[in-house]
Design a protein around this motif. Structure first.
Motif, PDB file in Angstrom:
ATOM      1  N   THR A  26       0.993  -1.117   0.008  1.00 24.35           N
ATOM      2  CA  THR A  26      -0.007  -0.005   0.009  1.00 24.35           C
ATOM      3  C   THR A  26       0.833   1.280  -0.158  1.00 24.35           C
ATOM      4  OG1 THR A  26      -1.918  -1.180   1.168  1.00 24.35           O
ATOM      5  CG2 THR A  26      -1.797   1.413   1.277  1.00 24.35           C
ATOM      6  N   VAL A  27       0.664   2.031  -1.069  1.00 24.09           N
ATOM      7  CA  VAL A  27       1.453   3.479  -1.150  1.00 24.09           C
ATOM      8  C   VAL A  27       0.720   4.621  -0.915  1.00 24.09           C
ATOM      9  CG1 VAL A  27       3.105   4.609  -2.718  1.00 24.09           C
ATOM     10  CG2 VAL A  27       2.919   1.887  -2.464  1.00 24.09           C
ATOM     11  N   GLY A  28       1.225   5.514  -0.322  1.00 31.73           N
ATOM     12  CA  GLY A  28       0.580   6.861  -0.294  1.00 31.73           C
ATOM     13  C   GLY A  28       1.748   8.000  -0.220  1.00 31.73           C
ATOM     14  N   THR A  29       1.175   8.996  -0.387  1.00 32.00           N
ATOM     15  CA  THR A  29       2.169  10.535  -0.144  1.00 32.00           C
ATOM     16  C   THR A  29       1.944  11.346   1.124  1.00 32.00           C
ATOM     17  OG1 THR A  29       2.059  10.529  -2.484  1.00 32.00           O
ATOM     18  CG2 THR A  29       3.169  12.397  -1.212  1.00 32.00           C
ATOM     19  N   GLY A  30       3.036  11.965   1.750  1.00 32.85           N
ATOM     20  CA  GLY A  30       2.930  12.741   2.756  1.00 32.85           C
ATOM     21  C   GLY A  30       3.774  13.944   2.798  1.00 32.85           C
ATOM     22  N   PHE A  31       3.767  14.873   3.388  1.00 32.05           N
ATOM     23  CA  PHE A  31       4.654  15.897   3.523  1.00 32.05           C
ATOM     24  C   PHE A  31       4.987  16.413   4.835  1.00 32.05           C
ATOM     25  CE2 PHE A  31       0.448  17.821   2.249  1.00 32.05           C
ATOM     26  CZ  PHE A  31       0.512  19.022   3.041  1.00 32.05           C
ATOM     27  N   LEU A  32       5.867  16.976   5.425  1.00 32.68           N
ATOM     28  CA  LEU A  32       6.330  17.380   6.577  1.00 32.68           C
ATOM     29  C   LEU A  32       6.294  18.773   6.651  1.00 32.68           C
ATOM     30  CD1 LEU A  32       9.842  15.211   7.035  1.00 32.68           C
ATOM     31  CD2 LEU A  32       7.470  14.522   7.493  1.00 32.68           C
ATOM     32  N   ILE A  33       5.720  19.028   7.862  1.00 34.98           N
ATOM     33  CA  ILE A  33       5.397  20.484   8.497  1.00 34.98           C
ATOM     34  C   ILE A  33       6.233  20.679   9.735  1.00 34.98           C
ATOM     35  CG2 ILE A  33       3.613  21.868   9.280  1.00 34.98           C
ATOM     36  CD1 ILE A  33       1.616  20.761   7.387  1.00 34.98           C
ATOM     37  N   GLU A  34       6.693  21.730   9.929  1.00 36.73           N
ATOM     38  CA  GLU A  34       7.585  22.155  10.990  1.00 36.73           C
ATOM     39  C   GLU A  34       6.447  23.170  12.013  1.00 36.73           C
ATOM     40  OE1 GLU A  34       9.246  24.492  13.994  1.00 36.73           O
ATOM     41  OE2 GLU A  34       8.886  25.444  11.991  1.00 36.73           O
ATOM     42  N   ASN A  35       6.035  22.674  13.494  1.00 39.15           N
ATOM     43  CA  ASN A  35       4.982  23.395  13.710  1.00 39.15           C
ATOM     44  C   ASN A  35       5.341  23.060  15.413  1.00 39.15           C
ATOM     45  OD1 ASN A  35       1.949  23.040  15.087  1.00 39.15           O
ATOM     46  ND2 ASN A  35       2.579  24.988  14.598  1.00 39.15           N
ATOM     47  N   PRO A  36       5.867  24.155  16.100  1.00 39.66           N
ATOM     48  CA  PRO A  36       6.387  23.846  17.466  1.00 39.66           C
ATOM     49  C   PRO A  36       5.293  23.615  18.363  1.00 39.66           C
ATOM     50  CG  PRO A  36       7.431  25.767  16.485  1.00 39.66           C
ATOM     51  CD  PRO A  36       6.435  25.196  15.689  1.00 39.66           C
ATOM     52  N   THR A  37       5.421  22.734  19.624  1.00 39.21           N
ATOM     53  CA  THR A  37       4.554  22.516  20.684  1.00 39.21           C
ATOM     54  C   THR A  37       4.072  23.857  20.922  1.00 39.21           C
ATOM     55  OG1 THR A  37       5.953  22.076  22.347  1.00 39.21           O
ATOM     56  CG2 THR A  37       5.204  20.233  20.848  1.00 39.21           C
ATOM     57  N   PRO A  38       3.185  24.170  22.012  1.00 39.80           N
ATOM     58  CA  PRO A  38       2.595  25.387  22.625  1.00 39.80           C
ATOM     59  C   PRO A  38       3.788  25.875  23.547  1.00 39.80           C
ATOM     60  CG  PRO A  38       0.773  23.887  22.668  1.00 39.80           C
ATOM     61  CD  PRO A  38       1.949  23.083  22.072  1.00 39.80           C
ATOM     62  N   ASP A  39       4.664  24.936  24.167  1.00 38.36           N
ATOM     63  CA  ASP A  39       5.553  25.329  24.960  1.00 38.36           C
ATOM     64  C   ASP A  39       6.921  25.650  24.107  1.00 38.36           C
ATOM     65  OD1 ASP A  39       6.385  22.850  24.463  1.00 38.36           O
ATOM     66  OD2 ASP A  39       6.246  21.969  26.528  1.00 38.36           O
ATOM     67  N   GLY A  40       7.050  25.470  23.086  1.00 40.52           N
ATOM     68  CA  GLY A  40       8.178  25.815  22.205  1.00 40.52           C
ATOM     69  C   GLY A  40       9.033  24.914  21.662  1.00 40.52           C
ATOM     70  N   ARG A  41       8.807  23.535  22.149  1.00 44.85           N
ATOM     71  CA  ARG A  41       9.352  22.238  21.618  1.00 44.85           C
ATOM     72  C   ARG A  41       9.444  22.456  20.160  1.00 44.85           C
ATOM     73  NH1 ARG A  41       8.444  17.301  20.666  1.00 44.85           N
ATOM     74  NH2 ARG A  41       6.322  17.296  21.441  1.00 44.85           N
ATOM     75  N   PRO A  42      10.517  22.062  19.572  1.00 42.47           N
ATOM     76  CA  PRO A  42      10.558  21.798  18.005  1.00 42.47           C
ATOM     77  C   PRO A  42       9.899  20.610  17.814  1.00 42.47           C
ATOM     78  CG  PRO A  42      12.594  22.467  18.842  1.00 42.47           C
ATOM     79  CD  PRO A  42      12.015  22.162  20.028  1.00 42.47           C
ATOM     80  N   ARG A  43       8.973  20.460  16.763  1.00 47.47           N
ATOM     81  CA  ARG A  43       8.071  19.425  16.491  1.00 47.47           C
ATOM     82  C   ARG A  43       7.867  19.225  14.746  1.00 47.47           C
ATOM     83  NH1 ARG A  43       2.060  19.341  18.792  1.00 47.47           N
ATOM     84  NH2 ARG A  43       2.042  21.262  17.674  1.00 47.47           N
ATOM     85  N   GLU A 239      -6.522  22.493  10.540  1.00 46.58           N
ATOM     86  CA  GLU A 239      -7.223  22.060  11.844  1.00 46.58           C
ATOM     87  C   GLU A 239      -6.815  20.880  12.474  1.00 46.58           C
ATOM     88  OE1 GLU A 239     -11.222  22.203  10.396  1.00 46.58           O
ATOM     89  OE2 GLU A 239     -11.133  24.493  10.470  1.00 46.58           O
ATOM     90  N   THR A 240      -6.419  19.919  11.322  1.00 53.01           N
ATOM     91  CA  THR A 240      -5.762  18.518  11.791  1.00 53.01           C
ATOM     92  C   THR A 240      -4.630  18.779  12.828  1.00 53.01           C
ATOM     93  OG1 THR A 240      -6.729  17.685   9.948  1.00 53.01           O
ATOM     94  CG2 THR A 240      -5.267  16.272  11.031  1.00 53.01           C
ATOM     95  N   VAL A 241      -3.766  19.544  12.261  1.00 51.72           N
ATOM     96  CA  VAL A 241      -2.358  19.651  13.124  1.00 51.72           C
ATOM     97  C   VAL A 241      -2.783  20.102  14.557  1.00 51.72           C
ATOM     98  CG1 VAL A 241      -0.600  20.771  13.164  1.00 51.72           C
ATOM     99  CG2 VAL A 241      -0.914  19.992  11.133  1.00 51.72           C
ATOM    100  N   ALA A 242      -3.864  21.019  14.576  1.00 49.77           N
ATOM    101  CA  ALA A 242      -4.110  21.599  15.751  1.00 49.77           C
ATOM    102  C   ALA A 242      -4.568  20.577  16.782  1.00 49.77           C
ATOM    103  CB  ALA A 242      -5.142  22.699  15.544  1.00 49.77           C
ATOM    104  N   LEU A 243      -5.079  19.506  16.138  1.00 50.55           N
ATOM    105  CA  LEU A 243      -5.628  18.410  17.117  1.00 50.55           C
ATOM    106  C   LEU A 243      -4.562  17.605  17.731  1.00 50.55           C
ATOM    107  CD1 LEU A 243      -8.215  16.536  14.710  1.00 50.55           C
ATOM    108  CD2 LEU A 243      -8.598  18.219  16.743  1.00 50.55           C
ATOM    109  N   LEU A 244      -3.296  17.876  17.468  1.00 50.85           N
ATOM    110  CA  LEU A 244      -2.281  17.296  18.055  1.00 50.85           C
ATOM    111  C   LEU A 244      -1.941  18.071  19.430  1.00 50.85           C
ATOM    112  CD1 LEU A 244       0.456  16.793  15.210  1.00 50.85           C
ATOM    113  CD2 LEU A 244      -0.659  14.986  16.436  1.00 50.85           C
ATOM    114  N   ASP A 245      -2.288  19.079  19.545  1.00 53.88           N
ATOM    115  CA  ASP A 245      -2.198  20.217  20.928  1.00 53.88           C
ATOM    116  C   ASP A 245      -3.291  19.717  22.026  1.00 53.88           C
ATOM    117  OD1 ASP A 245       0.031  21.015  20.008  1.00 53.88           O
ATOM    118  OD2 ASP A 245      -0.894  22.678  18.942  1.00 53.88           O
ATOM    119  N   LYS A 246      -4.241  19.325  21.349  1.00 53.84           N
ATOM    120  CA  LYS A 246      -5.480  18.967  22.244  1.00 53.84           C
ATOM    121  C   LYS A 246      -5.387  17.446  22.866  1.00 53.84           C
ATOM    122  CE  LYS A 246      -8.164  22.280  19.722  1.00 53.84           C
ATOM    123  NZ  LYS A 246      -9.488  22.323  19.018  1.00 53.84           N
TER     124      LYS A 246
END
Length: 283
Positions: A26-43, A239-246
């Motif tokens: 099974t194959v798909g595509t994705g891409f990487l986004i840099e978005n720090p956590t609310p406390d500033g940790r690189p993510r 909106e999906t990325v924001a769910l990671l902080d919740k």
């Protein structure tokens, strides 16, 4: 702008795959986004179409990183990505759209390739630049699991916006693109990178570069592929990325299998005849 979105997105786009028991994959595509956590940790966050992960039954997949040696030569360096803890998905899924996100530990040199979240379109981006039908955009992906070269870089394609209206995303969550799409393209970024765009009625040009959304489906009519792609707006990636902080930790949410949206309300004109097929592929 001093950056080239096309090249930066090529570097940030990866192939996702999982071998199946019958010898296919099974194959798909994705891409990487840099978005720090609310406390500033690189993510570093991987985003893709939710059905890509849904179609991967095992607890781990392969993510196609690429490493550049000291002499400048690139090589393909896939790593294992854990996507489930037992039966629990480790990714978050948008509640209504076919979009998923998961935090990843990318190699340091590859984490640098992740694009800033700010490069994704905002709610007013399409209106701001007077974008509409006929405007050209580009898409990156791995059609049928193919890459551009042995180093594992994605294949770049282009096409024109084929639907109207494009905004607001809350009312029109997807739009159509007139280009050939294939299984394996699911989850790839769709973007605009024009060095000298001129607004209608304006004598001045401006540089326009942004990620418009994610390729999630293709359109078929009575079993015939129409070579039309369905793009989910970048708003829903944000909106999906924001769910990671919740979420407190794995399992992030109980991701349910993605259900393709009804084209009659998404972007297709012929509600009775057109059906949309997900682009993840078993090869």
């Amino acid at each position: 702008m001093a950056w080239d979105l096309s090249v930066d997105l090529i570097r940030a786009t990866v192939q996702l795959e999982q071998p199946l028991g019958d010898g296919s994959r099974t194959v798909g595509t994705g891409f990487l986004i840099e978005n720090p956590t609310p406390d500033g940790r690189p993510r570093t966050i991987l985003v893709t179409a939710a059905h890509v992960f849904d179609k991967m039954p095992s607890v781990s997949a392969k993510i196609g990183y690429r490493i550049q040696s000291a002499d400048g030569v690139w090589r393909y360096d896939p790593r294992t990505l854990k996507i489930r803890d037992g039966d629990h998905p480790l990714w978050v899924k948008h509640p209504t759209r076919d979009v998923a996100a998961i935090e990843v530990e990318a190699p340091p040199e590859f984490a640098k390739a992740a694009i800033p979240l700010a490069w994704l379109a905002q709610d007013d981006t399409f209106n701001k630049y007077s974008l509409g039908p006929g405007d050209e955009m580009m898409a990156l992906g791995f059609p049928r699991g193919l890459s551009a070269n042995p180093a594992g870089f994605p294949i770049l394609r282009s096409g024109r916006v084929a639907s109207y209206p494009l905004a607001p995303a809350s009312v029109f969550p997807t739009f159509l693109m007139d280009f050939s799409v294939f299984p394996g393209n699911s989850g790839g970024p769709v973007f605009m990178a024009e060095g000298a765009r001129r607004r209608p009625g304006s004598t001045e040009s401006q540089e326009v570069q942004f990620v418009a959304g994610m390729l999630t489906q293709q359109v078929e009519l009575t079993g015939e592929r129409l070579e039309i792609g369905i793009v989910t707006h970048a708003k829903f990636i944000r909106e999906t990325v924001a769910l990671l902080d919740k979420t407190a930790g794995p399992p992030l949410i109980q991701a349910k299998p993605a259900v393709p949206p009804e084209p009659s309300t998404e972007a297709a004109q012929n509600a009775a005849a057109v059906s949309a097929l997900a682009l993840a592929v078993a090869r």
